[in-house]
Design a protein around this motif. Structure first.
Motif, PDB file in Angstrom:
ATOM      1  N   VAL A 224      31.329  50.951  34.069  1.00 44.77           N
ATOM      2  CA  VAL A 224      30.733  50.373  32.904  1.00 44.77           C
ATOM      3  C   VAL A 224      29.844  49.285  33.036  1.00 44.77           C
ATOM      4  O   VAL A 224      30.408  48.213  33.597  1.00 44.77           O
ATOM      5  CB  VAL A 224      31.637  50.304  31.657  1.00 44.77           C
ATOM      6  N   THR A 225      28.537  49.310  32.864  1.00 41.26           N
ATOM      7  CA  THR A 225      27.731  48.078  33.048  1.00 41.26           C
ATOM      8  C   THR A 225      27.577  47.190  31.809  1.00 41.26           C
ATOM      9  O   THR A 225      28.340  47.628  30.748  1.00 41.26           O
ATOM     10  CB  THR A 225      26.466  48.395  33.583  1.00 41.26           C
ATOM     11  N   SER A 226      27.296  45.852  32.065  1.00 40.89           N
ATOM     12  CA  SER A 226      27.412  45.024  30.974  1.00 40.89           C
ATOM     13  C   SER A 226      26.221  45.535  29.836  1.00 40.89           C
ATOM     14  O   SER A 226      26.405  45.067  28.796  1.00 40.89           O
ATOM     15  CB  SER A 226      26.828  43.612  31.569  1.00 40.89           C
ATOM     16  N   GLY A 227      25.383  46.671  30.301  1.00 40.38           N
ATOM     17  CA  GLY A 227      24.379  46.875  29.343  1.00 40.38           C
ATOM     18  C   GLY A 227      24.997  48.282  28.694  1.00 40.38           C
ATOM     19  O   GLY A 227      24.252  48.703  27.728  1.00 40.38           O
ATOM     20  N   GLY A 228      26.382  48.599  28.582  1.00 41.27           N
ATOM     21  CA  GLY A 228      26.727  49.702  28.172  1.00 41.27           C
ATOM     22  C   GLY A 228      26.723  50.834  28.814  1.00 41.27           C
ATOM     23  O   GLY A 228      27.324  52.009  28.264  1.00 41.27           O
ATOM     24  N   ALA A 229      26.209  51.206  29.862  1.00 39.38           N
ATOM     25  CA  ALA A 229      26.085  52.490  30.477  1.00 39.38           C
ATOM     26  C   ALA A 229      27.220  52.705  31.341  1.00 39.38           C
ATOM     27  O   ALA A 229      27.923  51.999  31.819  1.00 39.38           O
ATOM     28  CB  ALA A 229      24.520  52.279  31.355  1.00 39.38           C
ATOM     29  N   GLU A 230      27.273  54.087  31.470  1.00 37.65           N
ATOM     30  CA  GLU A 230      28.620  54.537  32.260  1.00 37.65           C
ATOM     31  C   GLU A 230      27.878  55.313  33.521  1.00 37.65           C
ATOM     32  O   GLU A 230      26.998  56.335  33.347  1.00 37.65           O
ATOM     33  CB  GLU A 230      29.310  55.411  31.486  1.00 37.65           C
ATOM     34  N   VAL A 231      27.923  54.795  34.662  1.00 36.20           N
ATOM     35  CA  VAL A 231      27.615  55.254  36.031  1.00 36.20           C
ATOM     36  C   VAL A 231      28.729  55.944  36.745  1.00 36.20           C
ATOM     37  O   VAL A 231      29.825  55.284  37.068  1.00 36.20           O
ATOM     38  CB  VAL A 231      27.095  54.175  36.645  1.00 36.20           C
ATOM     39  N   PRO A 232      28.718  57.212  36.941  1.00 38.48           N
ATOM     40  CA  PRO A 232      29.665  58.029  37.739  1.00 38.48           C
ATOM     41  C   PRO A 232      30.028  57.511  38.735  1.00 38.48           C
ATOM     42  O   PRO A 232      28.920  57.094  39.706  1.00 38.48           O
ATOM     43  CB  PRO A 232      29.091  59.560  37.587  1.00 38.48           C
ATOM     44  N   ALA A 233      31.270  57.530  39.478  1.00 36.42           N
ATOM     45  CA  ALA A 233      31.548  56.802  40.685  1.00 36.42           C
ATOM     46  C   ALA A 233      32.798  57.614  41.034  1.00 36.42           C
ATOM     47  O   ALA A 233      33.692  57.639  40.522  1.00 36.42           O
ATOM     48  CB  ALA A 233      31.870  55.451  40.552  1.00 36.42           C
ATOM     49  N   ASP A 234      32.769  58.068  42.284  1.00 32.91           N
ATOM     50  CA  ASP A 234      33.978  58.635  43.347  1.00 32.91           C
ATOM     51  C   ASP A 234      34.428  57.336  43.915  1.00 32.91           C
ATOM     52  O   ASP A 234      35.714  57.152  44.239  1.00 32.91           O
ATOM     53  CB  ASP A 234      33.683  59.670  44.086  1.00 32.91           C
ATOM     54  N   VAL A 235      33.654  56.530  44.421  1.00 28.67           N
ATOM     55  CA  VAL A 235      34.028  55.165  45.325  1.00 28.67           C
ATOM     56  C   VAL A 235      33.149  54.051  44.878  1.00 28.67           C
ATOM     57  O   VAL A 235      31.952  54.202  44.474  1.00 28.67           O
ATOM     58  CB  VAL A 235      33.427  55.544  46.659  1.00 28.67           C
ATOM     59  N   VAL A 236      33.899  52.964  44.672  1.00 27.32           N
ATOM     60  CA  VAL A 236      33.370  51.787  44.046  1.00 27.32           C
ATOM     61  C   VAL A 236      33.553  50.746  45.102  1.00 27.32           C
ATOM     62  O   VAL A 236      34.546  50.535  45.807  1.00 27.32           O
ATOM     63  CB  VAL A 236      33.845  51.178  42.910  1.00 27.32           C
ATOM     64  N   ILE A 237      32.489  49.885  45.783  1.00 28.26           N
ATOM     65  CA  ILE A 237      32.489  48.841  46.761  1.00 28.26           C
ATOM     66  C   ILE A 237      32.155  47.724  45.728  1.00 28.26           C
ATOM     67  O   ILE A 237      31.022  47.522  45.339  1.00 28.26           O
ATOM     68  CB  ILE A 237      31.603  49.214  47.683  1.00 28.26           C
ATOM     69  N   VAL A 238      32.979  46.743  46.091  1.00 29.66           N
ATOM     70  CA  VAL A 238      32.512  45.292  45.320  1.00 29.66           C
ATOM     71  C   VAL A 238      32.576  44.391  46.309  1.00 29.66           C
ATOM     72  O   VAL A 238      33.236  43.795  47.154  1.00 29.66           O
ATOM     73  CB  VAL A 238      33.840  44.873  44.443  1.00 29.66           C
ATOM     74  N   GLY A 239      31.243  43.745  46.195  1.00 36.08           N
ATOM     75  CA  GLY A 239      30.737  42.853  47.005  1.00 36.08           C
ATOM     76  C   GLY A 239      30.030  41.474  46.297  1.00 36.08           C
ATOM     77  O   GLY A 239      29.012  41.574  46.253  1.00 36.08           O
ATOM     78  N   ILE A 240      30.769  40.642  45.751  1.00 37.07           N
ATOM     79  CA  ILE A 240      30.323  39.791  44.912  1.00 37.07           C
ATOM     80  C   ILE A 240      30.732  38.378  45.171  1.00 37.07           C
ATOM     81  O   ILE A 240      30.728  37.384  44.482  1.00 37.07           O
ATOM     82  CB  ILE A 240      30.841  39.900  43.426  1.00 37.07           C
ATOM     83  N   GLY A 241      30.869  38.299  46.423  1.00 36.54           N
ATOM     84  CA  GLY A 241      31.071  36.903  47.293  1.00 36.54           C
ATOM     85  C   GLY A 241      32.622  36.464  47.704  1.00 36.54           C
ATOM     86  O   GLY A 241      33.262  37.585  47.416  1.00 36.54           O
ATOM     87  N   VAL A 242      32.789  35.748  48.178  1.00 34.55           N
ATOM     88  CA  VAL A 242      33.925  35.127  48.561  1.00 34.55           C
ATOM     89  C   VAL A 242      34.443  33.713  48.127  1.00 34.55           C
ATOM     90  O   VAL A 242      33.504  32.925  47.593  1.00 34.55           O
ATOM     91  CB  VAL A 242      34.264  35.158  50.203  1.00 34.55           C
ATOM     92  N   ARG A 243      35.835  33.408  48.229  1.00 34.99           N
ATOM     93  CA  ARG A 243      36.384  31.995  47.810  1.00 34.99           C
ATOM     94  C   ARG A 243      36.960  31.705  49.286  1.00 34.99           C
ATOM     95  O   ARG A 243      37.602  32.352  49.832  1.00 34.99           O
ATOM     96  CB  ARG A 243      37.485  31.991  46.703  1.00 34.99           C
ATOM     97  N   PRO A 244      36.649  30.181  49.460  1.00 37.19           N
ATOM     98  CA  PRO A 244      37.405  29.610  50.501  1.00 37.19           C
ATOM     99  C   PRO A 244      38.987  29.605  50.558  1.00 37.19           C
ATOM    100  O   PRO A 244      39.197  29.187  49.578  1.00 37.19           O
ATOM    101  CB  PRO A 244      36.635  28.201  50.928  1.00 37.19           C
ATOM    102  N   ASN A 245      39.685  29.830  51.507  1.00 31.35           N
ATOM    103  CA  ASN A 245      41.187  29.827  51.447  1.00 31.35           C
ATOM    104  C   ASN A 245      41.442  28.410  51.732  1.00 31.35           C
ATOM    105  O   ASN A 245      42.094  28.228  52.952  1.00 31.35           O
ATOM    106  CB  ASN A 245      41.752  30.908  52.551  1.00 31.35           C
ATOM    107  N   SER A 246      41.478  27.574  50.848  1.00 29.92           N
ATOM    108  CA  SER A 246      41.558  26.042  51.028  1.00 29.92           C
ATOM    109  C   SER A 246      42.947  25.540  50.322  1.00 29.92           C
ATOM    110  O   SER A 246      43.167  24.577  50.293  1.00 29.92           O
ATOM    111  CB  SER A 246      40.302  25.430  50.228  1.00 29.92           C
ATOM    112  N   ARG A 247      43.836  26.681  49.881  1.00 29.28           N
ATOM    113  CA  ARG A 247      44.951  26.493  49.442  1.00 29.28           C
ATOM    114  C   ARG A 247      46.021  25.415  50.417  1.00 29.28           C
ATOM    115  O   ARG A 247      46.426  24.469  50.031  1.00 29.28           O
ATOM    116  CB  ARG A 247      45.990  27.595  48.872  1.00 29.28           C
TER     117      ARG A 247
END
Length: 408
Positions: A224-247
């Protein structure tokens, strides 16, 4: 005199190259390399390129042969992590609860993918790409072909994953909240070229839209997109950046801000602790500011620089940010930093419509970044231009008949 012990927390490329450099530089003490993954150290570019495309074997990604660590008396602990650092006692505690005293400590703990915290984010079929295991699982999901793949995020990982999904014969939709791919990395001009490249290969681009959620009964079936559309998906790949492991650094009381703060020698606020790779937010003497670089070359070069600094060498780490990518028939290399707001002009040299060209980002008439697209063996000249800091004539810069070396 007791044997010195150097501990390296993080057995990725930066950690492995640091261990290698310690031995090459003649360090005869104990080297303990601790890695959370069960794999021995490997490089990450194949995970979204050759390995994911099933064009390169798994072993090609490894930094060293399996017996290298024993041969060089490097104590490699896989499936283990450094759980805590006691600076006062000069000691780390491993996840096995074992205490280890150190003389010098290198934090090469890398980064972790940013997660989408939206409804349905725990459904099966949603992939993140950071580790060898992630890449193997994603390849298995993509390789049959004929799947409906949605990629969230049009940064480098997202674009390379989208290209791999298409080459495996899948339908691909790319969702990105910015107006063009790679907007944060290089601005709208070249981002538009990558948008065109993917459209030409059948990728559906939904720009200026984010991901609001996922639908599915156990397994994802739509995005579901922020515009309200529904895009069919069998597989989703999320690539929205990383966070440094600084704990680890933060809990140990080291200075942390968007990564572990280090000086130009990669030394932290503790003189016996260093940081390198994705997790290090380093002062860059050439750029005159701090920068945290998440690319392969920074791990490749930063690990050895930190190792030499740990040995007391006079180190000034001023490698320019460098990245390369292969997508379909396009190969490119980029040096420098060219985020929006960091340049005021883009100059092109070569065949832009044919995608065999160089692009230069200028600020105040000086080259701050350069990219070569399907043109090779020019990275040294491009980086020399950036390093020179000299004003350049835009017309001469655009003229293929003027050697780049004459402009530096």
């Amino acid at each position: 005199m007791p044997e010195e012990t150097f501990v390296i927390a993080g057995a990725g490329l930066a950690g492995a190259k640091a261990a290698e450099t310690l031995r090459e530089e003649g360090f005869a003490g104990r080297v303990l390399l601790v890695g959370e993954e069960i794999e021995r150290p490997y490089e990450r570019p194949p995970l979204s390129k050759g390995f994911l495309l099933d064009k390169e074997p798994r072993d090609k990604a490894h930094v060293h042969e399996a017996d290298w660590y024993d041969k060089h008396d490097v104590e490699l602990r896989v499936g283990t992590s450094v759980a805590a650092v006691d600076r006062g006692a000069h000691q780390v505690r491993l996840s096995t609860r074992e205490p280890i005293a150190y003389d010098k400590l290198l934090l090469a703990t890398g980064a972790s993918p940013r997660r989408l915290d939206v409804p349905g984010s725990k459904l099966q079929g949603i992939h993140y790409l950071r580790t060898m295991a992630d890449s193997a699982a994603l390849k298995q999901a993509l390789a049959p072909g004929g799947r409906r793949v949605v990629v969230a995020g049009a940064g480098w990982i997202g674009l390379e994953a989208a290209a791999a999904a298409r080459e495996h014969g899948n339908e691909v939709t790319l969702i990105e909240p910015e107006p063009v791919p790679l907007h944060a990395a290089m601005g709208p001009e070249l981002g538009g070229m990558f948008a065109d490249l993917h459209r030409e290969h059948g990728v559906v681009l939904r720009m200026d839209e984010g991901v609001a959620g996922f639908w599915g009964a156990g397994q994802v079936s739509a995005v579901v997109t922020s515009g309200g559309a529904e895009v069919p998906a069998d597989v989703v790949i999320v690539g929205i950046g990383v966070r440094p492991n600084s704990r680890l650094a933060e809990e140990a009381g080291l200075e942390v801000s968007d990564g572990i703060l280090v000086d130009q020698s990669l030394r932290t606020s503790d003189p016996d602790i260093y940081a390198a790779g994705d997790v290090a937010n380093a002062y860059h003497p050439l750029l005159g500011r701090r920068i945290r670089v998440e690319h392969w070359a920074n791990a490749l070069n930063g690990g050895p620089a930190a190792a030499r600094a740990m040995l007391g060498r006079d180190v000034v780490y001023d490698q320019l940010p460098y990245f390369f990518s292969d997508q379909y028939e396009l190969g490119m290399e980029m040096s420098g930093a060219a985020a929006p707001g960091e340049y005021d002009e883009v100059v092109y040299r070569g065949d832009v419509p044919g995608r065999e060209f160089l692009a230069f980002w200028l600020s105040g008439g000086r080259v701050v970044a350069g990219m070569n697209v399907n043109v090779w063996d020019v990275t040294g000249d491009v980086q020399a231009l950036i390093r020179s800091g000299r004003p350049v004539d835009a017309a001469r810069l655009a003229d293929p008949g003027v050697p780049l070396a004459d402009l530096a």
